[in-house]
Design an enzyme around this catalytic site. Structure first.
Site, PDB file in Angstrom:
ATOM      1  N   ARG A  45     -16.939 -29.629   0.154  1.00 57.53           N
ATOM      2  CA  ARG A  45     -17.093 -28.249   0.630  1.00 57.53           C
ATOM      3  C   ARG A  45     -15.808 -27.439   0.772  1.00 57.53           C
ATOM      4  NH1 ARG A  45     -21.662 -27.567   5.028  1.00 57.53           N
ATOM      5  NH2 ARG A  45     -20.116 -26.041   5.548  1.00 57.53           N
ATOM      6  N   ASP A  46     -14.648 -28.001   0.477  1.00 56.80           N
ATOM      7  CA  ASP A  46     -13.414 -27.209   0.526  1.00 56.80           C
ATOM      8  C   ASP A  46     -12.431 -27.688  -0.538  1.00 56.80           C
ATOM      9  OD1 ASP A  46     -11.746 -25.138   1.389  1.00 56.80           O
ATOM     10  OD2 ASP A  46     -10.809 -26.369   2.946  1.00 56.80           O
ATOM     11  N   LEU A  47     -12.946 -27.910  -1.735  1.00 57.09           N
ATOM     12  CA  LEU A  47     -12.071 -28.316  -2.830  1.00 57.09           C
ATOM     13  C   LEU A  47     -11.229 -27.129  -3.273  1.00 57.09           C
ATOM     14  CD1 LEU A  47     -14.470 -30.563  -4.884  1.00 57.09           C
ATOM     15  CD2 LEU A  47     -12.375 -31.275  -3.728  1.00 57.09           C
TER      16      LEU A  47
END
Length: 180
Positions: A45-47
């Site tokens: 969810r935060d690549l």
């Protein structure tokens, strides 16, 4: 764990694209790591380039990337359990957020693939697929516009890689690959 290496962002300089071979050598282990996380029902969810650590054998071309780690799973969630995001809140880095995340819809592995596709586009084109001057414009672009086709910036990149990256940054999750 103390990691040796540098964030992927340090290899990416705006206006200076990486070669196709360099991008493929980065994408392969990145997708393998993501596939492993997804096989354990974990969605990152935060690549973003700052959350990809790269260690190289050589710091000058031709680079031989041999070790890559995904870091900062602070926003990750178990896709088999309930979502962490409360209604109306957006978490993550805007330049890499998939449209469904912006809209507050359920996200899954395809949201992570969107972020990897944006990173791959940036590495090849030397710029983000969406140019914006403020967050509102960035959100609107992701929800209503397709990115400029990668082949316009990279006419020599193989059509197969262009197709893969284009499919990864498709607005509709159903048009993206189903897995890493």
């Amino acid at each position: 764990e103390l990691l040796e290496g540098r964030p992927l962002r340090s290899y990416m300089v705006e206006g200076h694209p990486l070669s196709e071979a360099e991008v493929v050598s980065l994408l392969r282990p990145m997708l393998e790591a993501l596939d492993y996380a997804h096989s354990k029902s974990v969605v990152h969810r935060d690549l973003k380039p700052e959350n990809v650590m790269v260690r190289t054998r050589s710091l000058t071309p031709p680079w031989e990337f041999y070790h890559l780690k995904l870091v900062d799973f602070g926003l990750a969630f178990d896709s088999q359990a309930s979502q962490l995001t409360r209604s109306g809140e957006i978490f993550g880095t805007l330049d890499y957020l998939a449209p469904e995340r912006i809209q507050g819809q359920n996200d899954d592995v395809r949201s992570d693939l969107y972020a990897v596709g944006v990173m791959a586009y940036e590495m090849l084109a030397g710029q983000n697929p969406f140019k914006h001057t403020n967050p509102g414009e960035a959100i609107l672009q992701r929800l209503t516009q397709d990115a400029t086709h990668l082949s316009e910036f990279c006419p020599t990149v193989t059509p197969r890689l262009v197709h893969l990256i284009t499919s990864m940054i498709a607005r509709a999750p159903a048009q993206r690959p189903a897995s890493a």
